[in-house]
Scaffold this motif. Structure first.
Motif, PDB file in Angstrom:
ATOM      1  N   ASP A 120      12.183  72.543  54.272  1.00 21.87           N
ATOM      2  CA  ASP A 120      12.974  71.401  53.797  1.00 21.87           C
ATOM      3  C   ASP A 120      14.082  71.095  54.799  1.00 21.87           C
ATOM      4  O   ASP A 120      14.130  71.655  55.884  1.00 21.87           O
ATOM      5  N   ARG A 121      14.978  70.210  54.411  1.00 16.44           N
ATOM      6  CA  ARG A 121      15.991  69.755  55.360  1.00 16.44           C
ATOM      7  C   ARG A 121      17.059  70.820  55.655  1.00 16.44           C
ATOM      8  O   ARG A 121      17.919  70.624  56.506  1.00 16.44           O
ATOM      9  N   HIS A 122      16.978  71.927  54.946  1.00 12.69           N
ATOM     10  CA  HIS A 122      17.889  73.048  55.245  1.00 12.69           C
ATOM     11  C   HIS A 122      17.151  74.212  55.900  1.00 12.69           C
ATOM     12  O   HIS A 122      17.736  75.271  56.111  1.00 12.69           O
ATOM     13  N   SER A 123      15.853  74.016  56.161  1.00 17.21           N
ATOM     14  CA  SER A 123      15.070  75.031  56.876  1.00 17.21           C
ATOM     15  C   SER A 123      15.084  74.666  58.353  1.00 17.21           C
ATOM     16  O   SER A 123      15.718  73.685  58.757  1.00 17.21           O
ATOM     17  N   TYR A 124      14.352  75.447  59.148  1.00 19.78           N
ATOM     18  CA  TYR A 124      14.321  75.198  60.597  1.00 19.78           C
ATOM     19  C   TYR A 124      12.884  75.158  61.092  1.00 19.78           C
ATOM     20  O   TYR A 124      12.056  75.967  60.675  1.00 19.78           O
ATOM     21  N   LEU A 125      12.651  74.212  61.999  1.00 23.47           N
ATOM     22  CA  LEU A 125      11.395  74.194  62.726  1.00 23.47           C
ATOM     23  C   LEU A 125      11.739  74.647  64.143  1.00 23.47           C
ATOM     24  O   LEU A 125      12.636  74.084  64.777  1.00 23.47           O
ATOM     25  N   LEU A 126      11.058  75.692  64.596  1.00 22.41           N
ATOM     26  CA  LEU A 126      11.295  76.211  65.948  1.00 22.41           C
ATOM     27  C   LEU A 126      10.115  75.806  66.807  1.00 22.41           C
ATOM     28  O   LEU A 126       8.965  76.062  66.433  1.00 22.41           O
ATOM     29  N   VAL A 127      10.387  75.148  67.940  1.00 23.93           N
ATOM     30  CA  VAL A 127       9.273  74.788  68.823  1.00 23.93           C
ATOM     31  C   VAL A 127       9.480  75.443  70.183  1.00 23.93           C
ATOM     32  O   VAL A 127      10.555  75.360  70.775  1.00 23.93           O
ATOM     33  N   ILE A 128       8.435  76.099  70.646  1.00 29.01           N
ATOM     34  CA  ILE A 128       8.461  76.777  71.945  1.00 29.01           C
ATOM     35  C   ILE A 128       7.402  76.113  72.807  1.00 29.01           C
ATOM     36  O   ILE A 128       6.204  76.189  72.482  1.00 29.01           O
ATOM     37  N   GLY A 129       7.810  75.427  73.864  1.00 29.98           N
ATOM     38  CA  GLY A 129       6.783  74.780  74.674  1.00 29.98           C
ATOM     39  C   GLY A 129       7.318  73.894  75.774  1.00 29.98           C
ATOM     40  O   GLY A 129       8.529  73.732  75.961  1.00 29.98           O
ATOM     41  N   GLY A 130       6.374  73.279  76.506  1.00 28.35           N
ATOM     42  CA  GLY A 130       6.707  72.335  77.564  1.00 28.35           C
ATOM     43  C   GLY A 130       7.171  71.006  76.973  1.00 28.35           C
ATOM     44  O   GLY A 130       7.148  70.805  75.753  1.00 28.35           O
ATOM     45  N   GLY A 138       8.860  67.352  68.121  1.00 26.88           N
ATOM     46  CA  GLY A 138      10.136  66.700  67.798  1.00 26.88           C
ATOM     47  C   GLY A 138       9.912  65.448  66.961  1.00 26.88           C
ATOM     48  O   GLY A 138      10.678  65.154  66.036  1.00 26.88           O
ATOM     49  N   TYR A 139       8.852  64.733  67.278  1.00 30.28           N
ATOM     50  CA  TYR A 139       8.534  63.527  66.505  1.00 30.28           C
ATOM     51  C   TYR A 139       8.129  63.894  65.071  1.00 30.28           C
ATOM     52  O   TYR A 139       8.578  63.266  64.100  1.00 30.28           O
ATOM     53  N   ALA A 140       7.320  64.945  64.957  1.00 33.14           N
ATOM     54  CA  ALA A 140       6.937  65.411  63.614  1.00 33.14           C
ATOM     55  C   ALA A 140       8.181  65.851  62.842  1.00 33.14           C
ATOM     56  O   ALA A 140       8.359  65.510  61.663  1.00 33.14           O
ATOM     57  N   ALA A 141       9.076  66.577  63.501  1.00 31.26           N
ATOM     58  CA  ALA A 141      10.285  67.077  62.837  1.00 31.26           C
ATOM     59  C   ALA A 141      11.196  65.922  62.422  1.00 31.26           C
ATOM     60  O   ALA A 141      11.808  65.940  61.353  1.00 31.26           O
ATOM     61  N   ALA A 142      11.270  64.899  63.268  1.00 29.92           N
ATOM     62  CA  ALA A 142      12.177  63.779  62.992  1.00 29.92           C
ATOM     63  C   ALA A 142      11.691  62.924  61.825  1.00 29.92           C
ATOM     64  O   ALA A 142      12.485  62.224  61.183  1.00 29.92           O
ATOM     65  N   GLY A 147      13.543  63.945  58.671  1.00 29.60           N
ATOM     66  CA  GLY A 147      14.253  64.743  59.678  1.00 29.60           C
ATOM     67  C   GLY A 147      14.550  66.151  59.230  1.00 29.60           C
ATOM     68  O   GLY A 147      15.419  66.356  58.387  1.00 29.60           O
ATOM     69  N   VAL A 148      13.820  67.119  59.788  1.00 29.35           N
ATOM     70  CA  VAL A 148      14.174  68.525  59.529  1.00 29.35           C
ATOM     71  C   VAL A 148      14.813  69.093  60.794  1.00 29.35           C
ATOM     72  O   VAL A 148      14.636  68.572  61.891  1.00 29.35           O
ATOM     73  N   ARG A 149      15.556  70.151  60.622  1.00 26.15           N
ATOM     74  CA  ARG A 149      16.303  70.731  61.750  1.00 26.15           C
ATOM     75  C   ARG A 149      15.344  71.331  62.776  1.00 26.15           C
ATOM     76  O   ARG A 149      14.480  72.123  62.423  1.00 26.15           O
ATOM     77  N   LEU A 150      15.574  70.978  64.024  1.00 22.78           N
ATOM     78  CA  LEU A 150      14.674  71.410  65.083  1.00 22.78           C
ATOM     79  C   LEU A 150      15.420  72.276  66.101  1.00 22.78           C
ATOM     80  O   LEU A 150      16.430  71.857  66.663  1.00 22.78           O
ATOM     81  N   ILE A 151      14.891  73.478  66.309  1.00 25.93           N
ATOM     82  CA  ILE A 151      15.420  74.333  67.379  1.00 25.93           C
ATOM     83  C   ILE A 151      14.398  74.308  68.509  1.00 25.93           C
ATOM     84  O   ILE A 151      13.238  74.667  68.310  1.00 25.93           O
TER      85      ILE A 151
END
Ligand code: NAD
Ligand code: ZN
Length: 411
Positions: A120-130, A138-142, A147-151
């Motif tokens: 949810d909007r208080h969880s985190y999506l972590l993306v590791i990549g090029g 980032g587009y999926a997260a936005a 908009g969910v939080r993106l690290i």
């Protein structure tokens, strides 16, 4: 319907409402080594959740191949910090490189995973990549839950020094780069230099072009530094690369924070110097050319155009072209000459795509000297082709030819 407790008011007589909505974004960009070592607290510290943070991770397939333990390292990290973070599922692995941006499927799958795993909007999506994976995730997260939080954990030189620290994301559509996307600042960016040694030589060098770009436009001292360290950079010194990435990220971020137009509402896009041709070349080559390679060609082209039109002096033009050559980046590619509709080189259509993407008036950044750009609103196609031909002869003719041929033009 009447106003409350009053007699009826005609709709046309109702007062307009003007409200200013101010939004401030602040996000940390950090530089480290051994990010997933359980002894490091950097990752846990950026999650400012009350209680345990829920985390869903997405990893670039190319990174998994080069760092086979990365998914289990992340799982072990989260287990060691289980008081602060809960990994909601095993990390998702997605295709690396431009292929992820050339189809809608992966973005849908990531949104579905966000749904299934209760991010949810208080969880985190972590993306590791090029850069490509960061753009798509980032587009999926936005767009999931608006908009969910993106690290972001960028894993290429280009992503650590440019794309991963900025505010743009998106995928390609209708044969055009980044046609679908949004502006969305990340929650945090964590650059781990230990991920870089596994890059191919091409991907290692590619990101240097964005540092050259921002140095050429904004920081002559940094440009000098890249020149002095060009061989170390090409020969894969991690120390030199870390320094270059740090300064490049700083300059890109400074521009986003202080230009007054972080979401590019105006016509000016200085950081897209050389990119009208670059984006078209990527597309024409079916992404055989890397973004950073295409950017080097585009920057060499627009620098040469600047020289041929008397905006840039001969010595500075030569410095730009020679720097790309020294670091091992291309200054020209046969795609530059491939004919499109009407027989003229197809790359020229890139100018119209660029104007359309930007909206409004065509605005192209040219170089007036090392450290300073100048905007123009039209380019002369004949001079673009002359510039391209000059670079072709330079590339094909060996050391001196490009310079000799232009001696007559020197000023
Ligand atoms: N959002 C922005 O502001 C912005 C800015 C510049 C560029 N971009 C985009 O970035 C993309 C290019 O990104 P890129 O240059 O990072 O390349 P990339 O993401 O295309 O990655 C290149 C290849 O390297 C692999 N890879 C990634 N990290 C690796 C590692 N550590 N070790 C081994 N292999 C690894 C990937 O799997 C891929 O095969 C383009 O789509 C471009 O449009 C976006
Ligand atoms: Zn770029």
């Amino acid at each position: 319907m009447g106003a409350v407790g009053e007699k009826a008011v005609a709709p046309a007589a109702l007062a307009g409402i003007d409200e200013e909505v101010r939004v401030t974004f602040r996000y940390p960009v950090r530089f480290t080594r051994g990010l997933l070592d359980p002894a490091s607290t950097l990752l846990r510290d950026v999650m400012d959740a009350h209680g345990r943070a829920r985390l869903l991770a997405v990893i670039d397939e190319g990174v998994v191949q080069a760092h086979p333990t990365i998914a289990t390292d992340l799982q072990a990290y989260c287990a060691a910090h289980s008081d602060a973070v809960e990994l909601t599922a095993p990390p998702l692995v997605v295709p690396g490189g431009e292929v992820i941006k050339n189809q809608p499927g992966p973005v849908d799958e990531i949104r579905a995973a966000i749904d299934v795993h209760g991010v949810d909007r208080h969880s985190y999506l972590l993306v590791i990549g090029g850069g490509a994976v960061l753009d798509a995730v980032g587009y999926a997260a936005a767009t999931a839950h608006r908009g969910v939080r993106l690290i972001r954990v960028p894993t290429t030189v280009l992503a650590q020094g440019d794309s991963g620290v900025g505010v743009k994301n998106g995928i390609n559509a209708f044969g055009k780069k980044n046609f679908v996307g949004s502006f969305a600042p990340p929650h945090a960016v964590l650059n781990d230099f230990d991920l870089l040694p596994t890059l191919s030589d091409r991907d290692w060098r590619s990101g240097i072009s964005e540092a050259v770009k921002v140095a050429a436009l904004k920081d002559p001292v940094f440009f000098d530094w890249i020149e002095r360290n060009a061989v170390e950079l090409r020969e894969r010194s991690l120390e030199a690369m870390a320094w270059m990435i740090h300064r490049s990220a700083e300059l890109h971020l400074d521009h986003i924070a202080t230009s007054g137009d972080p979401f590019e509402l105006g016509s000016s896009r200085p950081l897209d110097f050389g990119h009208w041709a670059a984006h078209k070349l990527e597309q024409l080559s079916h992404h055989e050319l890397r973004h950073g390679e295409a950017a080097a060609i585009g920057i060499a082209l627009d620098s040469t155009y600047s020289y041929l039109t008397g905006i840039l002096n001969h010595a500075d033009w030569r410095r730009v072209v020679e720097l790309f050559e020294t670091v091992g980046l291309p200054i020209w590619d046969p795609e530059m000459a491939v004919p499109g509709s009407g027989g003229r080189p197809a790359v020229l259509d890139g100018l119209e795509d660029f104007r359309e993407h930007l909206g409004g008036r065509l605005t192209v950044m040219l170089l007036e000297r090392i450290g300073s750009g100048v905007e123009v609103h039209e380019l002369d196609e004949a001079v673009i082709l002359e510039a391209s031909d000059l670079l072709r002869r330079r590339k094909e003719g060996g050391e001196q030819e490009g310079w000799e041929l232009t001696r007559a033009l020197a000023h």
